[in-house]
Design an enzyme around this catalytic site. Structure first.
Site, PDB file in Angstrom:
ATOM      1  N   GLN A  36       5.496  -2.714 -11.369  1.00 44.70           N
ATOM      2  CA  GLN A  36       4.062  -2.813 -11.112  1.00 44.70           C
ATOM      3  C   GLN A  36       3.447  -1.413 -11.177  1.00 44.70           C
ATOM      4  O   GLN A  36       3.840  -0.536 -10.411  1.00 44.70           O
ATOM      5  CB  GLN A  36       3.869  -3.417  -9.722  1.00 44.70           C
ATOM      6  CG  GLN A  36       2.449  -3.666  -9.331  1.00 44.70           C
ATOM      7  CD  GLN A  36       2.344  -3.999  -7.844  1.00 44.70           C
ATOM      8  OE1 GLN A  36       3.207  -3.610  -7.063  1.00 44.70           O
ATOM      9  NE2 GLN A  36       1.311  -4.701  -7.457  1.00 44.70           N
ATOM     10  N   SER A  70      -0.760   1.600  -8.289  1.00 42.86           N
ATOM     11  CA  SER A  70      -1.171   2.743  -7.463  1.00 42.86           C
ATOM     12  C   SER A  70      -1.195   4.041  -8.264  1.00 42.86           C
ATOM     13  O   SER A  70      -0.419   4.220  -9.208  1.00 42.86           O
ATOM     14  CB  SER A  70      -0.207   2.914  -6.289  1.00 42.86           C
ATOM     15  OG  SER A  70      -0.120   1.730  -5.560  1.00 42.86           O
ATOM     16  N   GLU A 120       2.232 -10.943  -4.504  1.00 41.30           N
ATOM     17  CA  GLU A 120       3.054  -9.897  -3.905  1.00 41.30           C
ATOM     18  C   GLU A 120       3.062 -10.018  -2.377  1.00 41.30           C
ATOM     19  O   GLU A 120       4.108  -9.966  -1.730  1.00 41.30           O
ATOM     20  CB  GLU A 120       2.527  -8.512  -4.308  1.00 41.30           C
ATOM     21  CG  GLU A 120       3.330  -7.383  -3.674  1.00 41.30           C
ATOM     22  CD  GLU A 120       2.857  -5.991  -4.105  1.00 41.30           C
ATOM     23  OE1 GLU A 120       1.665  -5.814  -4.399  1.00 41.30           O
ATOM     24  OE2 GLU A 120       3.706  -5.087  -4.136  1.00 41.30           O
ATOM     25  N   GLU A 130      -3.737  -2.255   7.566  1.00 38.48           N
ATOM     26  CA  GLU A 130      -5.191  -2.169   7.788  1.00 38.48           C
ATOM     27  C   GLU A 130      -5.927  -2.971   6.712  1.00 38.48           C
ATOM     28  O   GLU A 130      -6.895  -3.682   6.994  1.00 38.48           O
ATOM     29  CB  GLU A 130      -5.663  -0.697   7.750  1.00 38.48           C
ATOM     30  CG  GLU A 130      -5.215   0.147   8.930  1.00 38.48           C
ATOM     31  CD  GLU A 130      -3.748   0.546   8.871  1.00 38.48           C
ATOM     32  OE1 GLU A 130      -3.152   0.505   7.774  1.00 38.48           O
ATOM     33  OE2 GLU A 130      -3.180   0.889   9.929  1.00 38.48           O
TER      34      GLU A 130
HETATM   35  C1  LIG Z   1       8.157   1.232  -0.552  1.00 40.10           C
HETATM   36  C2  LIG Z   1       6.900   1.191  -1.377  1.00 40.10           C
HETATM   37  C3  LIG Z   1       6.902   0.577  -2.605  1.00 40.10           C
HETATM   38  C4  LIG Z   1       5.745   0.566  -3.386  1.00 40.10           C
HETATM   39  N1  LIG Z   1       5.805  -0.014  -4.629  1.00 40.10           N
HETATM   40  C5  LIG Z   1       4.713   0.036  -5.418  1.00 40.10           C
HETATM   41  C6  LIG Z   1       4.800  -0.461  -6.766  1.00 40.10           C
HETATM   42  O1  LIG Z   1       5.848  -0.948  -7.223  1.00 40.10           O
HETATM   43  N2  LIG Z   1       3.698  -0.365  -7.548  1.00 40.10           N
HETATM   44  C7  LIG Z   1       2.528   0.167  -7.102  1.00 40.10           C
HETATM   45  O2  LIG Z   1       1.567   0.192  -7.880  1.00 40.10           O
HETATM   46  N3  LIG Z   1       2.420   0.650  -5.840  1.00 40.10           N
HETATM   47  C8  LIG Z   1       3.479   0.603  -4.989  1.00 40.10           C
HETATM   48  N4  LIG Z   1       3.398   1.106  -3.710  1.00 40.10           N
HETATM   49  C9  LIG Z   1       2.145   1.750  -3.275  1.00 40.10           C
HETATM   50  C10 LIG Z   1       1.360   0.986  -2.216  1.00 40.10           C
HETATM   51  O3  LIG Z   1       0.742  -0.150  -2.762  1.00 40.10           O
HETATM   52  C11 LIG Z   1       0.332   1.977  -1.637  1.00 40.10           C
HETATM   53  O4  LIG Z   1       1.059   3.013  -0.994  1.00 40.10           O
HETATM   54  C12 LIG Z   1      -0.607   1.319  -0.655  1.00 40.10           C
HETATM   55  O5  LIG Z   1      -1.467   0.435  -1.304  1.00 40.10           O
HETATM   56  C13 LIG Z   1      -1.438   2.357   0.142  1.00 40.10           C
HETATM   57  O6  LIG Z   1      -2.056   3.263  -0.712  1.00 40.10           O
HETATM   58  P1  LIG Z   1      -1.934   4.840  -0.444  1.00 40.10           P
HETATM   59  O7  LIG Z   1      -0.501   5.173  -0.255  1.00 40.10           O
HETATM   60  O8  LIG Z   1      -2.688   5.528  -1.517  1.00 40.10           O
HETATM   61  O9  LIG Z   1      -2.642   5.084   0.971  1.00 40.10           O
HETATM   62  P2  LIG Z   1      -4.210   5.210   1.219  1.00 40.10           P
HETATM   63  O10 LIG Z   1      -4.933   4.135   0.498  1.00 40.10           O
HETATM   64  O11 LIG Z   1      -4.629   6.619   0.953  1.00 40.10           O
HETATM   65  O12 LIG Z   1      -4.296   4.917   2.775  1.00 40.10           O
HETATM   66  C14 LIG Z   1      -4.075   5.910   3.780  1.00 40.10           C
HETATM   67  C15 LIG Z   1      -4.355   5.279   5.137  1.00 40.10           C
HETATM   68  O13 LIG Z   1      -5.764   4.912   5.229  1.00 40.10           O
HETATM   69  C16 LIG Z   1      -5.887   3.538   5.570  1.00 40.10           C
HETATM   70  N5  LIG Z   1      -7.038   2.959   4.870  1.00 40.10           N
HETATM   71  C17 LIG Z   1      -7.374   3.152   3.563  1.00 40.10           C
HETATM   72  N6  LIG Z   1      -8.485   2.429   3.275  1.00 40.10           N
HETATM   73  C18 LIG Z   1      -8.830   1.772   4.406  1.00 40.10           C
HETATM   74  C19 LIG Z   1      -9.874   0.843   4.724  1.00 40.10           C
HETATM   75  N7  LIG Z   1     -10.764   0.467   3.811  1.00 40.10           N
HETATM   76  N8  LIG Z   1      -9.912   0.352   5.987  1.00 40.10           N
HETATM   77  C20 LIG Z   1      -8.999   0.719   6.920  1.00 40.10           C
HETATM   78  N9  LIG Z   1      -7.990   1.594   6.675  1.00 40.10           N
HETATM   79  C21 LIG Z   1      -7.906   2.098   5.436  1.00 40.10           C
HETATM   80  C22 LIG Z   1      -4.597   2.908   5.083  1.00 40.10           C
HETATM   81  O14 LIG Z   1      -4.330   1.698   5.770  1.00 40.10           O
HETATM   82  C23 LIG Z   1      -3.563   3.991   5.377  1.00 40.10           C
HETATM   83  O15 LIG Z   1      -3.186   3.930   6.723  1.00 40.10           O
HETATM   84  C24 LIG Z   1       4.534   1.139  -2.900  1.00 40.10           C
HETATM   85  C25 LIG Z   1       4.520   1.744  -1.641  1.00 40.10           C
HETATM   86  C26 LIG Z   1       5.679   1.792  -0.880  1.00 40.10           C
HETATM   87  C27 LIG Z   1       5.625   2.458   0.470  1.00 40.10           C
END
Ligand SMILES: Cc1cc2nc3c(=O)[nH]c(=O)nc-3n(C[C@H](O)[C@H](O)[C@H](O)COP(=O)(O)OP(=O)(O)OC[C@H]3O[C@@H](n4cnc5c(N)ncnc54)[C@H](O)[C@@H]3O)c2cc1C
Length: 397
Positions: free
Chosen positions: A112, A115, A230, A367
């Site tokens: 996928q 991100s 998912e 969240e």
């Molecule tokens: C083990 C693992 C596997 C993964 N595998 C994949 C994959 O295969 N493909 C892929 O594309 N992605 C993958 N991901 C990525 C995952 O989808 C993202 O890490 C996730 O969506 C959060 O995005 P971010 O890390 O950019 O955090 P951010 O979006 O920057 O968030 C940071 C913090 O702010 C909070 N926050 C952000 N916006 C809001 C809001 N509107 N309201 C309240 N709180 C908020 C979040 O909850 C979090 O606590 C994976 C992540 C992990 C940990």
């Protein structure tokens, strides 16, 4: 016995009469399973299904498992749980014919590619660009946290095709060939030491327009099919695991086999978690039975949210039960993970305690699940979204 159940049973018998799952090559066996409509039973006939409610899949999987069929391996994970439903819902017949069977057999492993360094929760803000060039698209950008991208043949890619449209409207969804020139996959090491996921650099990669899933500009809606599936899968809503299995089984095992001091207060903590795990399991079974057809809805976020909370709490209890023993017997070697387990085998609590930290992030953070449940299930007022109607190019980054 209903007509649907008889049809399913007949097909299963026909498959097993033809091929012995214990001695047949996995690709051949699963290919035949697909041709008989037993792959995703709720998909249309001719595309791996029989157009029946998804609840029948459990009957099929149980019968095949009892006859010696192996469960799907890691090569099937993303194709089976996310790419398949996305293609059958949004792809044209050509894409369905080219991609679905290979995803089910594992000939094509999927990953996928959603991100990005600047777009996780705010997926619609992503920057990877796809520019039309005749019958092809020229794609450039960087993706991150891409689980199993290093083994993938295809990637579910969302890219920006119209920077002048509001952020949700200028996206398009592609089935990226991961072996195309310009795709580079680099490992990312996690807290467990393992490199389960990757960053993926995409530099002027040519993608045929025939590999586009859904209409140009409709990528957000297509991505929702992937994400709903998912969340339901991570939350455990895709199947019906036996009572007391998964991480709670490990907590009970440690309590019974490794502890001499059975403190009633700790037993109370264990029992509360056991009950919560069982309530989640039953909720998932009920949600699965209510789903007559199609894709899971926003209620899949209940499973995802609760699974993350319960799984993390159970592994925390496991390491508390193990006490000082939880600090030993675990190394931090860099490994390319061969399996994907949100719960681990007996004796793996030390590692799983660390791995479970990701449960509240992967597949959308807790969240974000709460926001979805608040807005789309409970009908509460939405968050303020000031950039929703602005052209993406004018949104400050
Ligand atoms: C083990 C693992 C596997 C993964 N595998 C994949 C994959 O295969 N493909 C892929 O594309 N992605 C993958 N991901 C990525 C995952 O989808 C993202 O890490 C996730 O969506 C959060 O995005 P971010 O890390 O950019 O955090 P951010 O979006 O920057 O968030 C940071 C913090 O702010 C909070 N926050 C952000 N916006 C809001 C809001 N509107 N309201 C309240 N709180 C908020 C979040 O909850 C979090 O606590 C994976 C992540 C992990 C940990």
């Amino acid at each position: 016995m209903t007509d649907a159940t008889s049809l399913v049973d007949e097909r299963v018998q026909a498959l097993l009469a033809d091929l012995d799952p214990r001695s047949t090559d996995q690709v051949e066996f699963r290919g035949c399973q697909y041709d008989l409509g037993l792959a995703w039973v709720h998909f249309p006939e001719g595309y791996g299904g029989l157009g029946l409610p998804p609840v029948h899949q459990r009957r099929i999987d149980t019968a095949l498992y009892q006859a010696g069929a192996r469960g799907p391996g890691v090569r099937h994970f993303f194709g089976l749980t996310m790419a398949g439903p996305t293609i059958v819902t949004n792809g044209d017949d050509d894409l369905r014919r080219r991609l679905l069977r290979r995803a089910f057999t594992g000939e094509d492993a999927w990953c996928q590619l959603f991100s990005e360094p600047g777009a996780g929760s705010d997926l619609a803000g992503l920057s990877t660009r796809a520019v039309r060039d005749g019958d092809e698209w020229l794609v450039s950008g960087q993706k991150v946290w891409n689980t199993f991208a290093h083994m993938a043949d295809r990637g579910m890619l969302v890219a920006r095709t119209d920077p002048e449209a509001p952020k949700h409207k200028g996206l398009t969804y592609f089935a990226l060939d991961m072996h195309a020139p310009g795709v580079e996959v680099r490992p990312l090491r996690q807290i467990t030491g393992e490199a389960e996921f990757n960053e993926v650099y995409i530099t002027e990669v040519r993608v045929p327009d025939g590999d586009r899933i859904g209409d140009v500009g409709d990528g957000w809606r297509v991505a929702m099919t992937t994400l709903m599936n998912e969340r339901t899968t991570i939350g455990g809503g895709g199947g019906a695991p036996p009572r007391g299995s998964g991480s709670i089984a490990e907590a009970v095992r440690i309590w019974q086999e490794e502890m001499t001091d059975h403190d009633p207060a700790v037993r109370d903590r264990l029992m509360r978690l056991w009950i919560e795990a069982e309530a989640l399991r039953l909720t998932n079974i009920r949600a699965g039975q209510n789903r007559r057809a199609g894709n899971p809805g926003p209620e899949g976020s209940i499973a995802k949210l609760k699974f993350a909370e319960i799984n993390m709490a159970i592994y925390e209890l496991c390491v508390d039960l193990l006490g000082a023993d939880a600090l030993v017997g675990f190394d931090y070697e860099l490994r390319r993970t061969e399996g994907l387990g949100l719960t681990g085998p007996p004796g793996s609590s030390r590692k799983m305690f660390l791995r479970a930290r990701a449960n509240s992030i992967e597949g959308g953070t807790s969240e974000i699940q709460r926001n979805i449940l608040g807005e789309r299930v409970l009908g509460l007022p939405g968050e303020p979204r000031i950039d929703k109607d602005l052209p993406w190019s004018q949104v400050p980054r």
